[in-house]
Design an enzyme around this catalytic site. Sequence first.
Site, PDB file in Angstrom:
ATOM      1  N   HIS A 151      -3.356   1.617   6.558  1.00 34.59           N
ATOM      2  CA  HIS A 151      -2.052   1.189   6.039  1.00 34.59           C
ATOM      3  C   HIS A 151      -1.607   2.097   4.892  1.00 34.59           C
ATOM      4  CE1 HIS A 151       0.853  -2.161   4.910  1.00 34.59           C
ATOM      5  NE2 HIS A 151       0.862  -1.402   3.822  1.00 34.59           N
ATOM      6  N   GLU A 152      -2.499   2.304   3.932  1.00 35.10           N
ATOM      7  CA  GLU A 152      -2.144   3.125   2.765  1.00 35.10           C
ATOM      8  C   GLU A 152      -1.996   4.598   3.146  1.00 35.10           C
ATOM      9  OE1 GLU A 152      -1.179   1.500   0.362  1.00 35.10           O
ATOM     10  OE2 GLU A 152      -2.127  -0.429   0.768  1.00 35.10           O
ATOM     11  N   HIS A 165       1.455   5.199   4.334  1.00 36.80           N
ATOM     12  CA  HIS A 165       2.323   5.398   3.168  1.00 36.80           C
ATOM     13  C   HIS A 165       2.204   6.829   2.632  1.00 36.80           C
ATOM     14  CE1 HIS A 165       3.534   1.319   3.061  1.00 36.80           C
ATOM     15  NE2 HIS A 165       2.492   0.812   2.433  1.00 36.80           N
TER      16      HIS A 165
END
Length: 242
Positions: free
Chosen positions: A142-143, A146
């Site tokens: 997820h990160e 980003h």
Amino acid sequence: MADDSRLSTSSPNKSIEELTPDKASKLSPEEAKTYYTWSNFFGALMSPDALGRTYVAVQSVVNEERDCKKCDEWKEWLFSNSPIIRFLSSEISKIGPPLDPSHVRCRRCGVTQSGGFDSNYGILLCANTFRTRGKLEDTLAHEMVHAWDHSRFKVDQNNMRHQACTEIRAATLSGECRFYREFWQRGQYKVSEGFQDCVRRRAELSLRARPQIKDEQMAKNAVNEVWDSCFTDTRPFDEIYR
């Protein structure tokens, strides 16, 4: 929930009811041990939500060293062996500064956070929130989405359309919304459009943690404004990975 072999039997038995989750997370390790008792452990099992969260916060302080060591070991393993983490790491290095294990830090966090990304400092993994390597893999992926978005699109931290888009993409591509995670771990039983519902819900939750978002409706509006273009954008993958 607890590592029973380490529960205190000799320290003064301070009541967990004296604390809030926020205050519990700020205790020193020695202070936390006075609340880490058999009576508080079993009380938390039968407690209202707030009392349970308070005990989890105390447990996180006591187990910080162990949790961070485990997080670091899992992180290193994933960068060497996880297909999605290796792929994202390779793709990030093609368009911006490389992202390797040295840019990912395991730390103890508040009880409502599992990770974060900052373009200046890299990725934070909240070591006290992971019970399985799979959950850590989802959070790291997820990160890393980003991180890829920041290098590719120059995401504006103060633009809520930008923030909504990267949250939609991270929830879509990381694997955190696959069916078994929703069904078995979060109690979400809807099958029809369940994946899209999960992505929307988790993107809205992430947005609501930002100070610019004043309420739930504002988060929903930001997600709705960019949904059609961002949900279907699977870059750097050819399609939704899993």
